[in-house]
Design a protein around this motif. Sequence first.
Motif, PDB file in Angstrom:
ATOM      1  N   GLY A   1       0.834  -1.195   0.000  1.00  8.76           N
ATOM      2  CA  GLY A   1       0.000   0.000   0.000  1.00  8.76           C
ATOM      3  C   GLY A   1       0.866   1.242   0.000  1.00  8.76           C
ATOM      4  N   ASP A   2       0.249   2.384  -0.241  1.00 10.12           N
ATOM      5  CA  ASP A   2       1.010   3.640  -0.219  1.00 10.12           C
ATOM      6  C   ASP A   2       0.703   4.388   1.078  1.00 10.12           C
ATOM      7  N   HIS A   3       1.570   5.337   1.401  1.00 13.73           N
ATOM      8  CA  HIS A   3       1.414   6.055   2.674  1.00 13.73           C
ATOM      9  C   HIS A   3       0.624   7.344   2.542  1.00 13.73           C
ATOM     10  N   SER A   4       0.092   7.620   1.358  1.00 14.25           N
ATOM     11  CA  SER A   4      -0.659   8.859   1.152  1.00 14.25           C
ATOM     12  C   SER A   4      -1.977   8.846   1.921  1.00 14.25           C
ATOM     13  N   LEU A   5      -2.299   9.989   2.523  1.00 11.76           N
ATOM     14  CA  LEU A   5      -3.581  10.151   3.202  1.00 11.76           C
ATOM     15  C   LEU A   5      -4.511  11.078   2.419  1.00 11.76           C
ATOM     16  N   GLU A   6      -4.051  11.540   1.275  1.00 11.61           N
ATOM     17  CA  GLU A   6      -4.849  12.464   0.462  1.00 11.61           C
ATOM     18  C   GLU A   6      -5.908  11.718  -0.343  1.00 11.61           C
ATOM     19  N   MET A   7      -5.470  10.708  -1.087  1.00  8.33           N
ATOM     20  CA  MET A   7      -6.392   9.897  -1.886  1.00  8.33           C
ATOM     21  C   MET A   7      -6.216   8.441  -1.458  1.00  8.33           C
ATOM     22  N   ILE A   8      -7.148   7.940  -0.659  1.00 12.29           N
ATOM     23  CA  ILE A   8      -7.050   6.601  -0.112  1.00 12.29           C
ATOM     24  C   ILE A   8      -7.756   5.603  -1.020  1.00 12.29           C
ATOM     25  N   ASN A   9      -7.035   4.570  -1.395  1.00 10.68           N
ATOM     26  CA  ASN A   9      -7.588   3.500  -2.217  1.00 10.68           C
ATOM     27  C   ASN A   9      -8.557   2.688  -1.354  1.00 10.68           C
ATOM     28  N   GLU A  10      -9.834   2.747  -1.656  1.00 10.41           N
ATOM     29  CA  GLU A  10     -10.832   2.086  -0.820  1.00 10.41           C
ATOM     30  C   GLU A  10     -10.767   0.563  -0.929  1.00 10.41           C
ATOM     31  N   ILE A  11     -10.141   0.060  -1.972  1.00  9.18           N
ATOM     32  CA  ILE A  11      -9.952  -1.391  -2.084  1.00  9.18           C
ATOM     33  C   ILE A  11      -8.842  -1.851  -1.152  1.00  9.18           C
ATOM     34  N   HIS A  12      -7.835  -0.996  -0.958  1.00  5.91           N
ATOM     35  CA  HIS A  12      -6.691  -1.334  -0.094  1.00  5.91           C
ATOM     36  C   HIS A  12      -6.365  -0.106   0.758  1.00  5.91           C
ATOM     37  N   PRO A  13      -7.228   0.207   1.744  1.00  3.31           N
ATOM     38  CA  PRO A  13      -7.074   1.455   2.515  1.00  3.31           C
ATOM     39  C   PRO A  13      -6.125   1.341   3.696  1.00  3.31           C
ATOM     40  N   VAL A  14      -5.113   0.506   3.565  1.00  2.00           N
ATOM     41  CA  VAL A  14      -4.175   0.302   4.664  1.00  2.00           C
ATOM     42  C   VAL A  14      -2.744   0.455   4.160  1.00  2.00           C
ATOM     43  N   PHE A  15      -1.857   0.749   5.092  1.00  2.00           N
ATOM     44  CA  PHE A  15      -0.424   0.739   4.813  1.00  2.00           C
ATOM     45  C   PHE A  15       0.218  -0.271   5.749  1.00  2.00           C
ATOM     46  N   VAL A  16       0.992  -1.172   5.189  1.00  2.00           N
ATOM     47  CA  VAL A  16       1.650  -2.218   5.984  1.00  2.00           C
ATOM     48  C   VAL A  16       3.160  -2.090   5.821  1.00  2.00           C
ATOM     49  N   LEU A  17       3.859  -2.052   6.937  1.00  2.00           N
ATOM     50  CA  LEU A  17       5.320  -2.092   6.931  1.00  2.00           C
ATOM     51  C   LEU A  17       5.736  -3.383   7.626  1.00  2.00           C
ATOM     52  N   ALA A  18       6.577  -4.154   6.965  1.00  3.35           N
ATOM     53  CA  ALA A  18       6.988  -5.450   7.505  1.00  3.35           C
ATOM     54  C   ALA A  18       8.501  -5.506   7.655  1.00  3.35           C
ATOM     55  N   PHE A  19       8.954  -5.809   8.873  1.00  2.00           N
ATOM     56  CA  PHE A  19      10.358  -6.071   9.169  1.00  2.00           C
ATOM     57  C   PHE A  19      10.532  -7.593   9.249  1.00  2.00           C
TER      58      PHE A  19
END
Length: 245
Positions: free
Chosen positions: A15-33
């Motif tokens: 996902g992307d980190h933008s909060l301006e235009m949120i993709n409603e199909i994938h409205p999350v941002f995941v960071l994985a270590f």
Amino acid sequence: MSEFSDFIVYVDESGDHSLEMINEIHPVFVLAFCIFKKSDYIEKIIPSVCSLKFDFWGHDSIVFHSHKIRKQADEFSILANLPTLERFMARISDLIDKAPFKIVSTLVDKNRLKDRYTSPHNPYHLGLLFCLERTTRFLQENGQAALLTHIIVETRGRKEDTELELEFQRIMTSADAKKIANFKIQFADKRVNSTGLQIADLIAHPIGRHYINPSQKNRSFNNLETKFYKYPNYEGKGLKVFPKA
């Protein structure tokens, strides 16, 4: 004694980190270590990934990319053949299942973040802080927090990389830095064919899909769930969802 820790961390996001235009199909941002013990990485992880590549492509210059795998694009067009796809997915699942590593991840619900905060922080920066904190705990438990642990991040562009490095340095020099382990960030292009980055690339997307639709069959998430730090009680530890419901 070496100045370096016994562990190395590879990072990817979904996902992307933008909060301006949120993709409603994938409205999350995941960071994985993805945290690997270096001896396991050298002796087990790299050979198993190379073996899979040789078996399916005859060479090891293929770079795993979860989006291309799902779309069966470019080099992954061979997966348009159903028997080949099934064999490949079974091999990938087996590889992840047997690979010795731990996952520390942050999932940011972007709609909830915007609704709850008048000036919400950058989701990537939030994920970075939370993942650094939890990876620190892992290193402390393994007696490695004082030694230098490298965090390998895929390059996303000069502007994005500069912003991320500045945020990383801000965290490492903040008043709470004493609570953070001895980390150093290292940027790498996907073309370097880093095995660790490619495994991290396969991890983030299933975490996001499971959160968005937990009732949907998600073999990839089921396969990696036991890798979360502090499994089976990994909520808030190996996987932090922010903000909480």
